[in-house]
Design a protein around this motif. Structure first.
Motif, PDB file in Angstrom:
ATOM      1  N   GLY A  59      87.342 -46.332  45.755  1.00  0.00           N
ATOM      2  CA  GLY A  59      85.889 -46.339  45.850  1.00  0.00           C
ATOM      3  C   GLY A  59      85.195 -46.354  44.504  1.00  0.00           C
ATOM      4  N   LEU A  60      85.851 -45.832  43.476  1.00  0.00           N
ATOM      5  CA  LEU A  60      85.242 -45.812  42.146  1.00  0.00           C
ATOM      6  C   LEU A  60      85.285 -47.160  41.456  1.00  0.00           C
ATOM      7  N   ASP A  61      86.292 -47.972  41.784  1.00  0.00           N
ATOM      8  CA  ASP A  61      86.398 -49.314  41.206  1.00  0.00           C
ATOM      9  C   ASP A  61      86.323 -49.267  39.681  1.00  0.00           C
ATOM     10  N   VAL A  62      87.117 -48.373  39.080  1.00  0.00           N
ATOM     11  CA  VAL A  62      87.058 -48.188  37.632  1.00  0.00           C
ATOM     12  C   VAL A  62      87.955 -49.186  36.903  1.00  0.00           C
ATOM     13  N   ARG A  63      87.657 -49.347  35.620  1.00  0.00           N
ATOM     14  CA  ARG A  63      88.466 -50.194  34.736  1.00  0.00           C
ATOM     15  C   ARG A  63      89.003 -49.348  33.581  1.00  0.00           C
ATOM     16  N   PRO A  64      90.122 -49.748  32.976  1.00  0.00           N
ATOM     17  CA  PRO A  64      90.692 -48.976  31.869  1.00  0.00           C
ATOM     18  C   PRO A  64      89.664 -48.698  30.776  1.00  0.00           C
ATOM     19  N   GLY A  65      89.689 -47.465  30.286  1.00  0.00           N
ATOM     20  CA  GLY A  65      88.804 -47.078  29.195  1.00  0.00           C
ATOM     21  C   GLY A  65      87.467 -46.525  29.642  1.00  0.00           C
ATOM     22  N   GLN A  66      87.153 -46.611  30.940  1.00  0.00           N
ATOM     23  CA  GLN A  66      85.879 -46.086  31.398  1.00  0.00           C
ATOM     24  C   GLN A  66      85.910 -44.561  31.486  1.00  0.00           C
ATOM     25  N   ARG A  67      84.714 -43.974  31.616  1.00  0.00           N
ATOM     26  CA  ARG A  67      84.552 -42.523  31.607  1.00  0.00           C
ATOM     27  C   ARG A  67      84.062 -42.069  32.978  1.00  0.00           C
ATOM     28  N   VAL A  68      84.771 -41.107  33.569  1.00  0.00           N
ATOM     29  CA  VAL A  68      84.487 -40.671  34.937  1.00  0.00           C
ATOM     30  C   VAL A  68      84.157 -39.189  34.959  1.00  0.00           C
ATOM     31  N   LEU A  69      83.144 -38.831  35.738  1.00  0.00           N
ATOM     32  CA  LEU A  69      82.754 -37.442  35.940  1.00  0.00           C
ATOM     33  C   LEU A  69      83.343 -36.934  37.252  1.00  0.00           C
ATOM     34  N   PHE A 133      78.264 -41.783  31.849  1.00  0.00           N
ATOM     35  CA  PHE A 133      79.475 -41.973  32.643  1.00  0.00           C
ATOM     36  C   PHE A 133      79.437 -43.310  33.374  1.00  0.00           C
ATOM     37  N   ASP A 134      80.616 -43.882  33.551  1.00  0.00           N
ATOM     38  CA  ASP A 134      80.741 -45.153  34.272  1.00  0.00           C
ATOM     39  C   ASP A 134      80.940 -44.952  35.772  1.00  0.00           C
ATOM     40  N   ALA A 135      81.398 -43.774  36.165  1.00  0.00           N
ATOM     41  CA  ALA A 135      81.641 -43.487  37.575  1.00  0.00           C
ATOM     42  C   ALA A 135      81.670 -41.978  37.757  1.00  0.00           C
ATOM     43  N   ARG A 157      71.407 -39.524  37.104  1.00  0.00           N
ATOM     44  CA  ARG A 157      70.922 -39.508  35.719  1.00  0.00           C
ATOM     45  C   ARG A 157      72.041 -39.793  34.728  1.00  0.00           C
ATOM     46  N   VAL A 158      73.207 -39.168  34.935  1.00  0.00           N
ATOM     47  CA  VAL A 158      74.282 -39.304  33.945  1.00  0.00           C
ATOM     48  C   VAL A 158      75.123 -40.568  34.160  1.00  0.00           C
ATOM     49  N   LEU A 159      74.937 -41.250  35.294  1.00  0.00           N
ATOM     50  CA  LEU A 159      75.631 -42.517  35.530  1.00  0.00           C
ATOM     51  C   LEU A 159      74.863 -43.669  34.895  1.00  0.00           C
ATOM     52  N   ARG A 160      75.583 -44.601  34.356  1.00  0.00           N
ATOM     53  CA  ARG A 160      74.939 -45.822  33.873  1.00  0.00           C
ATOM     54  C   ARG A 160      74.570 -46.690  35.073  1.00  0.00           C
ATOM     55  N   VAL A 274      76.612 -47.239  44.712  1.00  0.00           N
ATOM     56  CA  VAL A 274      76.445 -47.759  43.348  1.00  0.00           C
ATOM     57  C   VAL A 274      75.090 -47.329  42.815  1.00  0.00           C
ATOM     58  N   ARG A 275      75.054 -46.882  41.572  1.00  0.00           N
ATOM     59  CA  ARG A 275      73.790 -46.527  40.900  1.00  0.00           C
ATOM     60  C   ARG A 275      73.049 -47.807  40.570  1.00  0.00           C
ATOM     61  N   ALA A 276      71.862 -47.941  41.124  1.00  0.00           N
ATOM     62  CA  ALA A 276      71.057 -49.158  40.896  1.00  0.00           C
ATOM     63  C   ALA A 276      70.648 -49.282  39.426  1.00  0.00           C
TER      64      ALA A 276
END
Length: 276
Positions: A59-69, A133-135, A157-160, A274-276
């Motif tokens: 569900g997070l659909d993250v990519r290498p190097g991203q920052r997750v909370l 954060f990216d996710a 707020r803290v999500l891009r 997803v954060r708009a």
């Protein structure tokens, strides 16, 4: 229906630092529900809990190097699985000093201390800059929050923009019978649960805080077996539990876990947005 049980600790940290430590010793490192494909699925709890973690990772659909909370990180086991799977950096937050210390110890022991860091932080007032954060994800932590809308506002707020959010949470499913209401009220009164949300409340709160592409699934039928399986596991630690809370309380705690497992008004949801 009468529920015979004296109160468990009412503070979130007290629950996880006290009884939760016994639950964890019986249950394993994943302090969350499991996911079974169907009634015929005989997967172990280790497999079932990792399966739910993997659903959240997807569900997070993250990519290498991203920052997750990680909001309400527990002892960090899901976060470490996320780091290994996605090659991301994770910051986990909790209001339990005990769990934060354990999570940092686990990360160090796994050689992941540079990728996974855990700290004492209130999710309703986070010290992180906007868009840092990216996710983000929340594993069964939202039901402990005094105001889920405020937490979602802080996460937004803290999500891009474009950042993904994934949540699993215990919820209220209607219509609620008088017997079901007794169980739900007992959960809130005794397990540091501020309130049980509903699917509709989540949809409204997500929209109000700028989340789009919302997917919500009621996965109660796949997850509620957890409570009965957990009761079986905790029963193997009965002597430790009784030493902590007394025999009468220990017996009633186990009975209530089994009752909750067959209470249809106590449900479980998965959501991604997803954060708009």
């Amino acid at each position: 229906m009468t529920i015979e049980q004296s109160p468990a600790p009412s503070d979130v940290a007290d629950v996880y630092d006290g009884i939760g430590q016994i639950y964890g010793s019986a249950w394993g490192p994943n302090y969350h529900y499991g996911y079974w494909d169907d009634a015929d699925d005989t997967s172990s709890i280790e497999v079932a809990t990792d399966r739910l973690t993997d659903m959240m990772i997807s569900g997070l659909d993250v990519r290498p190097g991203q920052r997750v909370l990680d909001v309400g990180c527990g002892i960090g086991h899901p976060a470490l699985r996320l780091v290994r799977t996605g090659d991301v950096d994770v910051v986990g937050i909790s209001v339990s000093h005990v769990q934060v210390a354990q999570a940092n110890e686990l990360a160090a022991a796994a050689g992941l201390a540079e990728k996974a860091k855990f700290q004492f932080t209130d999710a309703m007032d986070m010290p992180f800059p906007d868009g840092s954060f990216d996710a983000a994800w929340a594993f069964e932590s939202m039901w402990h929050m005094p105001d889920r809308g405020q937490v979602l506002s802080e996460i937004a707020r803290v999500l891009r923009p474009g950042g993904h959010l994934a949540i699993v949470d215990v919820i209220e499913r209607g219509p609620v019978s008088p017997e079901g209401r007794k169980v739900l009220d007992h959960v809130c009164e005794n397990y540091a649960v501020k309130s049980l949300g509903t699917v509709d409340e989540y949809r409204t709160a997500l929209a109000a805080n700028g989340f789009v592409d919302v997917e919500i699934r009621d996965i109660s039928d796949n997850c509620n077996r957890t409570l009965a399986v957990m009761a079986d596991a905790v029963e193997t630690k009965y002597d430790e539990l009784a030493a902590l809370v007394g025999e009468e309380q220990a017996t009633s705690l186990l009975a209530f876990m089994r009752l909750s497992a067959v209470t249809p008004e106590q449900g479980y949801l998965y959501l991604a947005a997803v954060r708009a």
